[in-house]
Enzyme design. Structure first.
Site, short mmCIF file in Angstrom:
data_model
loop_
_atom_site.label_atom_id
_atom_site.label_comp_id
_atom_site.label_asym_id
_atom_site.label_seq_id
_atom_site.Cartn_x
_atom_site.Cartn_y
_atom_site.Cartn_z
N HIS A 124 -4.17 -4.13 -0.36
CA HIS A 124 -3.92 -4.71 0.97
C HIS A 124 -3.85 -6.23 0.83
CE1 HIS A 124 -4.09 -1.22 3.64
NE2 HIS A 124 -5.00 -0.73 2.82
N GLU B 192 -2.81 -8.36 2.81
CA GLU B 192 -3.19 -9.07 4.03
C GLU B 192 -4.71 -9.20 4.17
OE1 GLU B 192 -3.43 -4.78 5.14
OE2 GLU B 192 -2.14 -6.01 3.86
N CYS C 264 0.85 -1.20 0.00
CA CYS C 264 0.00 0.00 0.00
C CYS C 264 0.88 1.25 0.00
CB CYS C 264 -0.99 -0.05 1.16
SG CYS C 264 -2.41 1.06 0.91
#
Length: 219
Positions: free
Chosen positions: A199, A201, A90
């Protein structure tokens, strides 16, 4: 041999979910890794792989990084000097640019030439699309072009939240895009550097697969 993964904390939050995602990916893909959040240059000098997450404003993340004594210098030494594999996530990916244009001009790390500029997405009727670009969106890329994308298919979706985009000087540094009123840089890579605008994750099994690819990557 256990690999040591250093997750740099520039003070922008979201680190716990990044660490959990790396640990889950390592477990699922049978990779022996220890993941540690770091704020000290000495820890970076012991790391086998370095990750820089970030969220919020470019300038704030850069200030947070600069506030950690010796960390920018240690990043230069390890990543640029010794070729340690590096992953920006990011705003951490955006900081790899020459400069960012959010809230004025802020110098980036200058590792991949380009700038991070405001998005101006337009729909088919030329009406502005909402910002930030938020939610799941598909990746477009050439299969087999980069190891970080091994096992990922064009059209697979990942989770974006951003209003600024990386505009690389060299198109070859952009290895994947997404479409939001036109092509938007999604993944950049050069040498031992890789950066993900989304993102990872929060991107489910696709994100975990990319993290495993990064942990296995030998640039």
């Amino acid at each position: 041999m256990t690999q040591r993964i250093a997750v740099v904390d520039p003070g922008s939050g979201n680190l716990a979910s990044v660490v959990r995602a790396f640990e889950k990916s390592a477990e699922d893909h049978d990779i022996d890794a220890v993941v540690k959040v770091v704020t000290a240059a000495a820890d970076l000098r012991l790391a086998d792989r370095i990750v820089l997450p970030g969220q919020g404003a470019f300038a704030a993340c850069r200030r947070g990084l600069d506030a950690l004594p010796g960390v920018v210098e240690a990043l230069e030494e390890r990543v640029r000097g010794h070729g340690v594999p590096f992953l920006g996530i990011c705003v951490g990916m955006q900081l790899m640019a020459t400069r960012g244009l959010e809230h004025g001009v802020t110098l980036g790390l200058g590792w991949i030439p380009g700038e991070v500029a405001p998005m101006d997405p337009r729909g088919m009727d030329n009406a502005p699309l909402p910002l930030p670009q938020m939610g799941w969106n598909a990746l477009s890329f050439e299969e087999g072009f980069h190891p970080v994308l091994d096992g990922v298919k064009p059209g697979d979706q990942v989770y974006f939240v951003h209003s600024f985009a990386f505009e690389a000087e060299d198109p070859e540094d952009v290895i994947a895009t997404t479409d939001y009123g036109g092509p938007v840089t999604a993944i950049i890579a050069r040498g031992n550097l890789a950066g993900l605008q989304f993102h990872v994750e929060k991107s489910g099994p696709i994100g975990l697969a990319m993290l495993a690819n990064f942990m296995r990557w030998e640039p």
